[in-house]
Motif scaffolding. Sequence first.
Motif, PDB file in Angstrom:
ATOM      1  N   LEU A  26       0.537  -1.016  -0.399  1.00 58.02           N
ATOM      2  CA  LEU A  26       0.029   0.442   0.215  1.00 58.02           C
ATOM      3  C   LEU A  26       1.011   1.494  -0.236  1.00 58.02           C
ATOM      4  CD1 LEU A  26      -2.974  -1.024   2.440  1.00 58.02           C
ATOM      5  CD2 LEU A  26      -3.055  -0.156   0.284  1.00 58.02           C
ATOM      6  N   THR A  82      -4.051  -9.011  -4.502  1.00 57.03           N
ATOM      7  CA  THR A  82      -5.533  -7.846  -4.023  1.00 57.03           C
ATOM      8  C   THR A  82      -5.242  -6.050  -4.292  1.00 57.03           C
ATOM      9  OG1 THR A  82      -5.820  -9.440  -3.135  1.00 57.03           O
ATOM     10  CG2 THR A  82      -6.897  -6.950  -2.768  1.00 57.03           C
ATOM     11  N   VAL A  83      -4.110  -6.596  -4.045  1.00 59.80           N
ATOM     12  CA  VAL A  83      -3.473  -4.425  -3.791  1.00 59.80           C
ATOM     13  C   VAL A  83      -3.267  -3.926  -4.812  1.00 59.80           C
ATOM     14  CG1 VAL A  83      -1.692  -2.421  -2.893  1.00 59.80           C
ATOM     15  CG2 VAL A  83      -3.037  -4.575  -1.524  1.00 59.80           C
ATOM     16  N   PHE A  84      -2.740  -4.420  -5.517  1.00 62.03           N
ATOM     17  CA  PHE A  84      -2.090  -4.098  -6.984  1.00 62.03           C
ATOM     18  C   PHE A  84      -2.986  -4.622  -8.260  1.00 62.03           C
ATOM     19  CE2 PHE A  84       1.920  -1.864  -5.777  1.00 62.03           C
ATOM     20  CZ  PHE A  84       2.635  -2.883  -4.882  1.00 62.03           C
ATOM     21  N   ASN A  85      -4.167  -5.100  -7.900  1.00 55.20           N
ATOM     22  CA  ASN A  85      -5.233  -6.135  -8.448  1.00 55.20           C
ATOM     23  C   ASN A  85      -4.292  -6.481 -10.362  1.00 55.20           C
ATOM     24  OD1 ASN A  85      -8.554  -5.319 -10.052  1.00 55.20           O
ATOM     25  ND2 ASN A  85      -7.541  -3.848 -11.131  1.00 55.20           N
TER      26      ASN A  85
END
Lengths: 638, 345
Positions: free
Chosen positions: B154, B290-293
């Motif tokens: 993040l 998840t964070v970086f899609n």
Amino acid sequence: MNRRLWLATVAATVLLVSGAVAADASIKNPDSLVIVRSADFVTLDPAWECDGQSHEIMCNLYDMLVWLDGVSLTEFAPYLSSEVPTMENGLMTLGEDGTLYIRFPIREGVFFHIVGVRQSDGSIVWKDYDSLDSAERALIVPGYGQLTPEDVKYSLLRALITDRAGSVTSDFMKLLTGGTATGMKKLSMKLAGADDFAKVDSEGLKAAFEFLDKAIAVDGDAVVLAFPNPSAASLVLFATYLNNFTVDREWAIAQGGWPGTADTWLAYHDPAVGNTALYQTANGTGPFKLVSWDRTEKTLTLARFEGYWKGPAGVKFLVRKAVPEWTTRKLMLQNGDADIIQADQALYPQLEGMEGVTVQGGLPSIGYQNPWFNWAVDKNSPAIGSGVLDGNGIPYDFFASEDVRKGFCYAFDYSAYIDEVWGGKATQVKGPILKGSLGYSDDQPQYSHDPEKAEGHFRKAFDGKLWDVGFKFTAYTTDRYSEGFKMCLNVLQQNLLAINPKFRMEIQELAWATFLGKISGDFGMPLFTMWKSPQPDPDSMVSHFMSSTGPTPQYLGAAYVALCKTEFDALIAQAAHEFDTAKRAALYDQLQRLAYERALQLFMIQPVDGLVHRDWVHGLYWNPLRGYMMIYWGVTKS
Amino acid sequence: MLHYVLRRVLLLPLIVWGLTVILFGFSMLLTPHQRVATYIRDPAELQGGPEQVERLIEKYGLDDPFHVQYWRWLKEVMSGNLGYSQSAAMPVSEAIRRFLPASVELALLAAIPTVLVGIWLGTVAGSNQGRILDHASRLAAIAGLSLPSFVFALLGLMVFYGVLPWFPPGRLGMWAAQAVNEGSFHRYTGMNVIDALLNGNLKVLADALRHLVLPVLTLAYMHMAVLVRVTRSAMLETLRQDYITTARSKGITERQVIISHALRNALLPVVTVTGTLLSTMVGGVVITETVFNYNGLGRFAATAAQQLDMPAVLGFALLFGTLVTLTNLVVDVAYAYLDPRVKLA
């Protein structure tokens, strides 16, 4: 030498990558409207979908016959029907037997995205309508891509025979059968006089189809629906029924869809989500047409349909992405890589003040946010503790006591909840009928935070024993609810403790599967929350909570259902069939007051929702029923 | 050695089958009313009341006995059908085929700096014990080990995308995704970097690399920290051995002592750890994805598990179990190669 080579490689890579970095302060992706949601949608098949994510897509790929006009909840606009049927214009008529006939004259000159073009060898080839020149358009085969009443009828029937578990086709089926059947199998059983679907033979299956085939008729240039035992809300209920989209019949059959015949419907009934012919393809008359659905990247791309009957849309492309992580969505909005994002109300403070971003919170939505009193919890449920009133539990029928329910209703601090959790923007509801609907009035009574009255009722409950020993039970919530939704239980918990420290309501958040297991399996929840958005008619609203056959009472125990039967069903039926608006309003007013007097449920608020978008997006509108499931035809970027 | 390898390969189906039985068994501990959550993902989809739930349970045979459900699944697998993934909205085999290249691409690109830099830094630290280089590398390693990957990812996204719009999330930008989906761009591997190179499209290559910078750095840093620590410890242990003293006394350079004598033996435990790290990179980097899609296998598996999508979970287990078993086999063989004293039984 090696070091130089290594340095040169690194430098080249940096240049290559940085060359791709665009320093762009203007509108990003000016031709595209990029919508980023938290979850993916399920299907492109309009007969299968009934989730909000998929419905947003359908509204832009397909058209309905009529639809709510802009922001209105009561006025309709004609779409594939050239007029909105009313009694006044004669398109709605009552037959001698009381059947309501609704006639939808089908709009002419409407084309689907993909049409069938006659080739020189006589064959028909499906082609993109926009790509055809005038000569090729002259070769479009009649019925193969130009909207006809047969397409509408086929689409309505297709949705009914698809009838997948949990779909809303039951709403339409009830209209067509006068409420006597909710699905194809039930209709087959009813017509065959069978108590089990396994006993229905081929003639019985055929009979079910023929019944619907007659109820949805083509008459010249129109489609006529026949609703036996109609109500005043029939048109509203049909018009807002979610699977009311039209596909091209010949094209759908060419893709492997239901052939449209009586003897084949069972093979296409209740398919799994990926097993329908139109699961990942689309051909509608809507303002956008399908370009690609990349399920790996969870990205859907639609392109403007230049041949749309209302004229081309304001943007060239509509791109929808699913990005579950909130921070990523927020940053995409900030950087302009997203034009519209999905955000929980509780997260709006993070967005307010963000440059170039508009946050429209406090937008009304049709729905409820309140815990339900379960009048008969499973006796073995751990949620009721000891199962008796000894301070360490509650009896399974705790909420069957009207004093207990009224105590809870007076205990809850509505103002604090609305102010602190909803920023003052939500509205307290007075009962099942929402503000703005027929049957609602501001002078109807509502519960308010009154600890003295709450105490009075609690002292009366269980002959005074409740106040002395207290209670303890567990209220469940789930990770699938919004934060605002979950907070209502926290507020209630504190309110109860403040009245009597022996009143202990514990809150436990469950994973969705566990929660579902409890509400559908063993009904082990004394107090729980569910979600339901009614249609914009008071009949839908009261039926939801007060009809013995409504969806909510099924969860709440036999005593609740019995009360509905004895006190509400007759009144609901009378109101539904009352066509005089003033009389109808009076009947719903009576029902609303009954819900209050019985303290049926802990009606809390009508929730609000919002829109979060970049300033360069114009033309968005908010309909309380549709919410974010809007038609993007009029949206532009500038 | 061949005998050993063959035996291990032949044991593979048994291991994987055992894994699926265990997983299936665990899932059966949930009631049918819980397992139906695969088909009703959200409260808003529960429009049909209890009847809807019962209908789904009957339709998918969720209340059939364990052996009936397992046999039904096994029969499908043996005919090449891994079932349908509700969470991915596609057949399981197709989902694995689609998500695997993304994960392999990310893992490969992250593995290079992880292994090279991790081993190099660990070697440097171990052979310079107590000096600044050692302290600096240990500090970096501890930071990498103690900082949660979620926080690191993040932070990276907020700085390098939020503040400096350099490295966006996802795998490709919009224009690049459209270019890739056009008929003229041929998909060979599903890995954007390699496919772009094979198509000779430098713009797409640049865009793909740009989107990979942050997830690769995140993965590499997290895993590098482990390798630095393990390599350093192994080097320290090895450098204390008598044969190292003998090598030094012969007068050869310290560099030669480390590379030719110490490193090979120090690499033994490192090889074991590296194998585990690499297989984890392919299938277990949920947070980074998840964070970086970044839609890869890890996220697919996590979503499937969360939604009790058993066909997907079992399909992933089949794949991952095979991957881990093969990786362990490679590690064992590498071990034998590095240390002639190790005999493969």
